[in-house]
Design a protein around this motif. Sequence first.
Motif, PDB file in Angstrom:
ATOM      1  N   ASN A   1       1.637  16.181   3.336  1.00  0.00           N
ATOM      2  CA  ASN A   1       0.499  15.267   3.217  1.00  0.00           C
ATOM      3  C   ASN A   1       0.955  13.874   2.798  1.00  0.00           C
ATOM      4  OD1 ASN A   1      -1.809  13.939   1.483  1.00  0.00           O
ATOM      5  ND2 ASN A   1      -2.762  15.296   2.978  1.00  0.00           N
ATOM      6  N   LEU A   2       1.806  13.808   1.758  1.00  0.00           N
ATOM      7  CA  LEU A   2       2.225  12.491   1.271  1.00  0.00           C
ATOM      8  C   LEU A   2       3.094  11.752   2.286  1.00  0.00           C
ATOM      9  CD1 LEU A   2       2.841  13.081  -2.546  1.00  0.00           C
ATOM     10  CD2 LEU A   2       1.036  11.760  -1.474  1.00  0.00           C
ATOM     11  N   VAL A   3       3.940  12.508   3.005  1.00  0.00           N
ATOM     12  CA  VAL A   3       4.774  11.863   4.017  1.00  0.00           C
ATOM     13  C   VAL A   3       3.878  11.186   5.065  1.00  0.00           C
ATOM     14  CG1 VAL A   3       6.345  12.279   5.951  1.00  0.00           C
ATOM     15  CG2 VAL A   3       6.782  13.367   3.740  1.00  0.00           C
ATOM     16  N   PHE A   4       2.864  11.906   5.535  1.00  0.00           N
ATOM     17  CA  PHE A   4       2.037  11.325   6.591  1.00  0.00           C
ATOM     18  C   PHE A   4       1.048  10.283   6.053  1.00  0.00           C
ATOM     19  CE2 PHE A   4       4.120  14.658   8.796  1.00  0.00           C
ATOM     20  CZ  PHE A   4       4.307  14.122  10.062  1.00  0.00           C
ATOM     21  N   THR A   5       0.691  10.396   4.782  1.00  0.00           N
ATOM     22  CA  THR A   5      -0.117   9.329   4.172  1.00  0.00           C
ATOM     23  C   THR A   5       0.705   8.049   4.149  1.00  0.00           C
ATOM     24  OG1 THR A   5      -1.125  10.997   2.749  1.00  0.00           O
ATOM     25  CG2 THR A   5      -1.501   8.719   2.137  1.00  0.00           C
ATOM     26  N   PHE A   6       1.978   8.203   3.785  1.00  0.00           N
ATOM     27  CA  PHE A   6       2.884   7.050   3.766  1.00  0.00           C
ATOM     28  C   PHE A   6       3.003   6.431   5.163  1.00  0.00           C
ATOM     29  CE2 PHE A   6       7.236   5.672   4.747  1.00  0.00           C
ATOM     30  CZ  PHE A   6       7.299   4.544   3.946  1.00  0.00           C
ATOM     31  N   VAL A   7       3.187   7.289   6.162  1.00  0.00           N
ATOM     32  CA  VAL A   7       3.359   6.795   7.533  1.00  0.00           C
ATOM     33  C   VAL A   7       2.140   5.968   7.958  1.00  0.00           C
ATOM     34  CG1 VAL A   7       3.452   7.534   9.971  1.00  0.00           C
ATOM     35  CG2 VAL A   7       4.930   8.621   8.259  1.00  0.00           C
ATOM     36  N   ILE A   8       0.941   6.478   7.702  1.00  0.00           N
ATOM     37  CA  ILE A   8      -0.269   5.746   8.107  1.00  0.00           C
ATOM     38  C   ILE A   8      -0.363   4.424   7.331  1.00  0.00           C
ATOM     39  CG2 ILE A   8      -2.804   5.781   8.103  1.00  0.00           C
ATOM     40  CD1 ILE A   8      -1.818   7.647  10.192  1.00  0.00           C
TER      41      ILE A   8
ATOM     42  N   ALA B   1      -6.637   4.944   7.397  1.00  0.00           N
ATOM     43  CA  ALA B   1      -6.744   3.616   7.991  1.00  0.00           C
ATOM     44  C   ALA B   1      -8.025   2.978   7.433  1.00  0.00           C
ATOM     45  CB  ALA B   1      -6.819   3.737   9.501  1.00  0.00           C
ATOM     46  N   ILE B   2      -9.057   3.798   7.282  1.00  0.00           N
ATOM     47  CA  ILE B   2     -10.326   3.293   6.751  1.00  0.00           C
ATOM     48  C   ILE B   2     -10.258   3.157   5.225  1.00  0.00           C
ATOM     49  CG2 ILE B   2     -12.825   3.727   6.581  1.00  0.00           C
ATOM     50  CD1 ILE B   2     -11.935   3.300   9.457  1.00  0.00           C
ATOM     51  N   MET B   3      -9.754   4.222   4.559  1.00  0.00           N
ATOM     52  CA  MET B   3      -9.752   4.203   3.090  1.00  0.00           C
ATOM     53  C   MET B   3      -8.856   3.069   2.550  1.00  0.00           C
ATOM     54  SD  MET B   3     -11.813   6.352   2.054  1.00  0.00           S
ATOM     55  CE  MET B   3     -12.913   6.838   3.336  1.00  0.00           C
ATOM     56  N   PHE B   4      -7.703   2.864   3.184  1.00  0.00           N
ATOM     57  CA  PHE B   4      -6.792   1.833   2.693  1.00  0.00           C
ATOM     58  C   PHE B   4      -7.199   0.448   3.179  1.00  0.00           C
ATOM     59  CE2 PHE B   4      -3.076   5.081   2.984  1.00  0.00           C
ATOM     60  CZ  PHE B   4      -3.521   5.682   1.835  1.00  0.00           C
TER      61      PHE B   4
ATOM     62  N   THR C   1       0.823  -1.210   0.000  1.00  0.00           N
ATOM     63  CA  THR C   1       0.000   0.000   0.000  1.00  0.00           C
ATOM     64  C   THR C   1       0.855   1.257   0.000  1.00  0.00           C
ATOM     65  OG1 THR C   1      -1.726  -1.165   1.184  1.00  0.00           O
ATOM     66  CG2 THR C   1      -1.794   1.231   1.288  1.00  0.00           C
ATOM     67  N   SER C   2       1.860   1.287   0.901  1.00  0.00           N
ATOM     68  CA  SER C   2       2.550   2.552   1.148  1.00  0.00           C
ATOM     69  C   SER C   2       3.556   2.927   0.058  1.00  0.00           C
ATOM     70  CB  SER C   2       3.267   2.485   2.489  1.00  0.00           C
ATOM     71  OG  SER C   2       4.366   1.610   2.384  1.00  0.00           O
ATOM     72  N   SER C   3       4.095   1.926  -0.672  1.00  0.00           N
ATOM     73  CA  SER C   3       5.147   2.231  -1.641  1.00  0.00           C
ATOM     74  C   SER C   3       4.674   3.272  -2.660  1.00  0.00           C
ATOM     75  CB  SER C   3       5.591   0.958  -2.360  1.00  0.00           C
ATOM     76  OG  SER C   3       4.476   0.264  -2.861  1.00  0.00           O
ATOM     77  N   LEU C   4       3.393   3.237  -2.948  1.00  0.00           N
ATOM     78  CA  LEU C   4       2.842   4.183  -3.921  1.00  0.00           C
ATOM     79  C   LEU C   4       3.051   5.639  -3.454  1.00  0.00           C
ATOM     80  CD1 LEU C   4      -0.409   3.705  -5.836  1.00  0.00           C
ATOM     81  CD2 LEU C   4      -0.073   5.873  -4.709  1.00  0.00           C
ATOM     82  N   TYR C   5       2.853   5.859  -2.151  1.00  0.00           N
ATOM     83  CA  TYR C   5       2.933   7.245  -1.651  1.00  0.00           C
ATOM     84  C   TYR C   5       4.378   7.712  -1.562  1.00  0.00           C
ATOM     85  CZ  TYR C   5      -1.789   6.068  -1.201  1.00  0.00           C
ATOM     86  OH  TYR C   5      -3.040   5.643  -1.547  1.00  0.00           O
ATOM     87  N   LEU C   6       5.262   6.769  -1.232  1.00  0.00           N
ATOM     88  CA  LEU C   6       6.677   7.111  -1.174  1.00  0.00           C
ATOM     89  C   LEU C   6       7.165   7.470  -2.582  1.00  0.00           C
ATOM     90  CD1 LEU C   6       8.723   7.214   1.071  1.00  0.00           C
ATOM     91  CD2 LEU C   6       9.447   4.913   0.489  1.00  0.00           C
ATOM     92  N   ALA C   7       6.769   6.659  -3.556  1.00  0.00           N
ATOM     93  CA  ALA C   7       7.167   6.936  -4.937  1.00  0.00           C
ATOM     94  C   ALA C   7       6.548   8.256  -5.408  1.00  0.00           C
ATOM     95  CB  ALA C   7       6.726   5.787  -5.838  1.00  0.00           C
ATOM     96  N   GLY C   8       5.296   8.489  -5.025  1.00  0.00           N
ATOM     97  CA  GLY C   8       4.604   9.723  -5.427  1.00  0.00           C
ATOM     98  C   GLY C   8       5.340  10.941  -4.916  1.00  0.00           C
ATOM     99  N   LEU C   9       5.757  10.845  -3.674  1.00  0.00           N
ATOM    100  CA  LEU C   9       6.474  11.950  -3.035  1.00  0.00           C
ATOM    101  C   LEU C   9       7.770  12.252  -3.780  1.00  0.00           C
ATOM    102  CD1 LEU C   9       6.741  13.677  -0.471  1.00  0.00           C
ATOM    103  CD2 LEU C   9       7.743  11.716   0.655  1.00  0.00           C
ATOM    104  N   THR C  10       8.502  11.207  -4.105  1.00  0.00           N
ATOM    105  CA  THR C  10       9.773  11.381  -4.804  1.00  0.00           C
ATOM    106  C   THR C  10       9.543  11.921  -6.215  1.00  0.00           C
ATOM    107  OG1 THR C  10      10.374   9.368  -3.638  1.00  0.00           O
ATOM    108  CG2 THR C  10      11.951  10.184  -5.234  1.00  0.00           C
ATOM    109  N   ALA C  11       8.542  11.363  -6.887  1.00  0.00           N
ATOM    110  CA  ALA C  11       8.299  11.758  -8.284  1.00  0.00           C
ATOM    111  C   ALA C  11       7.906  13.225  -8.404  1.00  0.00           C
ATOM    112  CB  ALA C  11       7.207  10.874  -8.883  1.00  0.00           C
TER     113      ALA C  11
END
Length: 532
Positions: free
Chosen positions: A430-437, A300-303, A85-95
Motif C-alpha cells: 500500500n505505501l509503495v503505491f501511495t508513494f508512486v501516485i 490523486a484527489i486526496m493529495f 507530498t511523497s517523501s512522507l510515504y517513503l519515510a513511512g515505509l522505511t520506518a
Amino acid sequence: MAGGGFAATAGGTEFEAKITPIVIISCIMAATGGLMFGYDVGVSGGVTSMPDFLKKFFPVVHRKTQEGLDSNYCKYDNQGLQLFTSSLYLAGLTATFFASYTTRNLGRKPTMLIAGIFFIIGVVLNAGAQDLAMLIIGRILLGCGVGFANQAVPLFLSEIAPTRIRGGLNILFQLNVTIGILFANLVNYGTAKIKGGWGWRLSLGLAGIPALLLTVGSLLVVDTPNSLIERGRLEEGKAVLRRIRGTDNIEPEYLELVEASRIAKEVKHPFRNLLMRRNRPQLVIAVALQIFQQFTGINAIMFYAPVLFKSLGFGGDASLYSAVITGAVNVLSTIVSIYSVDKAGRRVLLLEAGVQMFISQTAIAVILGLKVKDHSENLDKGFAIMVVVLVCTYVAAFAWSWGPLGWLIPSETFPLETRSAGQSVTVCVNLVFTFVIAQAFLSMLCHFKYGIFLFFSGWVLIMSFFVLFLLPETKNIPIEEMTERVWKRHWYWKRFMDDDVKGEIGITSTDATKKGRSCFPIDINLNIGLDV
Ligand code: BGC
C-alpha cells in the motif's frame, strides 16, 4: 496508513471484559493516530496550491502559475513539489521496519511515544521551515511518525479492546483517517485567507494538535498484556489484564495469551510460509487489493484536489472549498460502509462502486476533453460544478468500497500462521503505491491531460473484473472457516487448497488470530492468539 489495516475477528470464545476507562482512552488513541495520518494526507494539497508557499519554496512553479504560459494541466508539474507530498510515504515505509522491532522488543507504548515525538519534531520543522531542506526533512520525520504510529496504534488497540468492539475499531481507524483529511481541508480553506503569507505555516503547524495528543496519550496508557507477556513480564501482564478488563476473572484469557505467545515463538519463517502454494489466494488478493486501491486514483484527489481544481481554472477559494466538499463526502460515505459491509457484503459494494467510479471518471474525462481544449482555457462555471459533483460521486463510491475494504479483506482472509506476515506485505505494498501516485500524479496530469481520468477508469474496469471473478465473498464467515467455506469452494482458488500439503508449522488452531501492520517478519511473534 494508510487506512485502518487491522483485523476484525469473527467466531471464537468471548472472555469476560468490561469497557473500562483504559479501553476508552484506547479509542481516543485510535482517533489521534488515524487523525494524524489523515491530516498529513489532506494537508499537502491545499498548502501546495497556496501562492505564498509556492513563492517561498517552489518559485519555478509559482512563476508558471502566474504567467499562464504553460498548459493548465502542467502548471504544477514539478518533481520537487511532488517530493514534498511523497517523501512522507517513503519515510513511512522505511520506518515501519524499525517500528516492527521496537513494537516487539520495547513494547507498543514506547513505540507510540516514539511516533509522537517524530510527529512533534516534524511539525515544528514544517511550520517553521525556512528553506526546502527543512520542509522536506520535516515531512520525512512526519513519515517516520506515520511508520511508527501505524504499526503500533492499531496493534495496541486490537490487543487492548474486548473482542466485541474490535471489529468496530477497525473501521473507526479508517473513519478517523477520513476525518483527519477533512479537518486538513477545512484548515487549509481558513488559512489560505490569512494575509501576510504565513497561512501555510498554520496549516502545517496545526498537525501539532493530534501529535501532542498522541504523545501525551502514550504516556498515560499502559502497555498491552500481550506485549508484557511476550517480553517475559508475566506477572505484570496479568495485573494489567485485570485492570483493563475490569474483572478478576481473567485466568482463561491470561492462559491463552501465554499459550499464544509460546506458539508464536515457534513460527520461525512466516514469510516462507506465506509463499507456500496453499497461501497463494490470500497473498494474491491482498497484494492485488492494495495495488488496485491506489490505482483507483483516490490519492490523486486526496493529495492534489485543490491543485487539480486550480488546474481546471477554479479560483483559489473555490478550489479549496471544493476540496472540503470532497473531504466531507469521503467521511460520510465511510459511515455508509460501516453500516452496509456486513449486510450487503463486500462484493456488492466493490462491484457497485466499480460501476460508479468508472462512469464518474469517464464523464470527467469527456467534459475536460471537450471543454478544456485550449492551452490555458478555464472551465465554464456550469461544467466546473459538474466536475465537482462527479468527483464527489467518485469519492463516495471509493469511500464505501475500496477505502475500508482494501484493508478489511486482507485482514480477515489470512489464516493464523500467515496473518502477520500477510499484513506486513499488505501495508508495504500500500505505501509503495501511495508513494508512486504521490510522486507521479502531477507529471501524469501534465502528460495525459484529461486522459489521466481514462487511465484510472481503465484500472477501475480491470479491478472490477478481478472482483467479479476472483474475489470471494467473506461476509459473515468466521476466519477459522475461510478455508472450508470460501477457498475450497471457489471455482479458481480451490486448486490451491491441497489437503495433503501441511504448513511449515502445523498451526491450524482456530482459537487464535492476530493482526498487525508492519513490514517485518518478526511481527509474527507479536500477536498470535490475541484476538479470540
Ligand atoms: C487509503 C489511503 C487514502 C484514504 C482516503 C485509505 O483507505 O489507504 O491511501 O488516502 O483511504 O480516505
